[in-house]
Design an enzyme around this catalytic site. Structure first.
Site, PDB file in Angstrom:
ATOM      1  N   THR A  16       1.343  -1.247  -0.255  1.00  0.00           N
ATOM      2  CA  THR A  16       0.128  -0.179  -0.103  1.00  0.00           C
ATOM      3  C   THR A  16       0.692   0.800   0.190  1.00  0.00           C
ATOM      4  O   THR A  16       0.632   2.417  -0.309  1.00  0.00           O
ATOM      5  CB  THR A  16      -1.140   0.189   1.090  1.00  0.00           C
ATOM      6  OG1 THR A  16      -1.799  -1.487   1.048  1.00  0.00           O
ATOM      7  CG2 THR A  16      -1.841   1.172   1.141  1.00  0.00           C
ATOM      8  N   LYS A  32      -8.616  -0.259  -4.944  1.00  0.00           N
ATOM      9  CA  LYS A  32      -8.200  -1.532  -4.355  1.00  0.00           C
ATOM     10  C   LYS A  32      -9.771  -2.450  -4.419  1.00  0.00           C
ATOM     11  O   LYS A  32     -10.510  -1.952  -4.009  1.00  0.00           O
ATOM     12  CB  LYS A  32      -8.387  -0.757  -1.919  1.00  0.00           C
ATOM     13  CG  LYS A  32      -8.354  -2.225  -1.916  1.00  0.00           C
ATOM     14  CD  LYS A  32      -6.548  -2.453  -1.619  1.00  0.00           C
ATOM     15  CE  LYS A  32      -6.328  -4.070  -0.565  1.00  0.00           C
ATOM     16  NZ  LYS A  32      -4.708  -3.773   0.247  1.00  0.00           N
ATOM     17  N   GLU A  94      -4.561  -2.258  -6.322  1.00  0.00           N
ATOM     18  CA  GLU A  94      -3.643  -2.959  -5.622  1.00  0.00           C
ATOM     19  C   GLU A  94      -4.492  -4.012  -5.013  1.00  0.00           C
ATOM     20  O   GLU A  94      -5.765  -4.067  -4.980  1.00  0.00           O
ATOM     21  CB  GLU A  94      -3.202  -2.046  -4.360  1.00  0.00           C
ATOM     22  CG  GLU A  94      -2.455  -2.745  -3.154  1.00  0.00           C
ATOM     23  CD  GLU A  94      -2.652  -2.210  -1.938  1.00  0.00           C
ATOM     24  OE1 GLU A  94      -2.156  -2.938  -0.639  1.00  0.00           O
ATOM     25  OE2 GLU A  94      -2.821  -1.076  -2.034  1.00  0.00           O
ATOM     26  N   GLY A  95      -3.732  -5.418  -4.989  1.00  0.00           N
ATOM     27  CA  GLY A  95      -4.202  -6.932  -4.595  1.00  0.00           C
ATOM     28  C   GLY A  95      -4.102  -6.950  -3.664  1.00  0.00           C
ATOM     29  O   GLY A  95      -4.082  -6.080  -2.556  1.00  0.00           O
TER      30      GLY A  95
END
Length: 202
Positions: A16, A32, A94-95
């Site tokens: 992050t 996200k 972002e995973g």
């Protein structure tokens, strides 16, 4: 177009923070897809605070702090994969956790990445064990035909580990984001500028 997926070799390694740095440096919106755990600052809230970029709303906000598949089950939510289509335009996605974290009982994040075909940046911590974790992550992504843009290392410098991962995997080393203390919008921007070439992301 600036359009990347940020994944990692594990959870809690700084994806992050890197996502915020990249979004801030490029002025790119952040998304996200699934947020698990809402009691503390969410990843979207952290990126908004640090990067000051537009935040695309999560497709799912799950209360339970667990892997998305389990958090959804506990919360009584059914994750529909067709809703996990990235917004159009410039975007940093972002995973959650590592690339093989389950989204549902039958689909992993890496499977979504393969469907999306957006270049992936693999974030890897520099601590002990990173060689194995990084190479396994890259192999899993390649096995699914996921395009890999490069490696971003996070933590203190460990030159041999960083070099051998890049060499063995044949993946570009983009740079290393050091531990930043205090972590502010200004210190994050300075650290990214000092350790990465912005041209690699434009």
């Amino acid at each position: 177009m600036t359009r990347f997926v940020v994944t990692g070799t594990d959870t809690g390694i700084g994806k992050t923070i890197f996502s915020a740095a990249l979004a801030q440096a490029t002025g790119t919106p952040y998304w996200k897809p699934i947020q698990s755990g809402l009691e503390e600052e969410t990843d979207s809230e952290a990126v908004a605070r640090l990067a000051g970029v537009p935040i695309r709303p999560e497709a799912y906000r799950l209360i339970t702090p667990a892997s998305p598949h389990l958090a959804a089950e506990i919360d009584g939510v059914n994750i529909e994969l067709e809703t996990l289509t990235p917004p159009t335009g410039n975007l940093i996605v972002e995973g959650a956790g590592g690339a093989l974290v389950p989204v549902t009982r039958t689909t992993l994040y890496a499977d979504l990445f393969a469907r999306w075909q957006i270049p992936v940046i693999v974030c890897a911590r520099t601590a002990l064990g990173t060689i194995n974790h990084s190479l396994l992550t890259i192999e899993a992504l390649r096995a699914r035909g996921v395009p890999i843009h490069g490696l971003a290392f996070l933590g203190d410098a460990v030159e041999d580990s960083e070099a051998i991962i890049s060499d063995i995997a044949g993946v570009r080393r983009l740079g290393r984001l050091p531990i930043i203390d205090p972590l502010t919008s200004e210190t994050l921007a300075a650290a990214f500028s000092a350790n990465f070439d912005l041209a690699d992301f434009l």
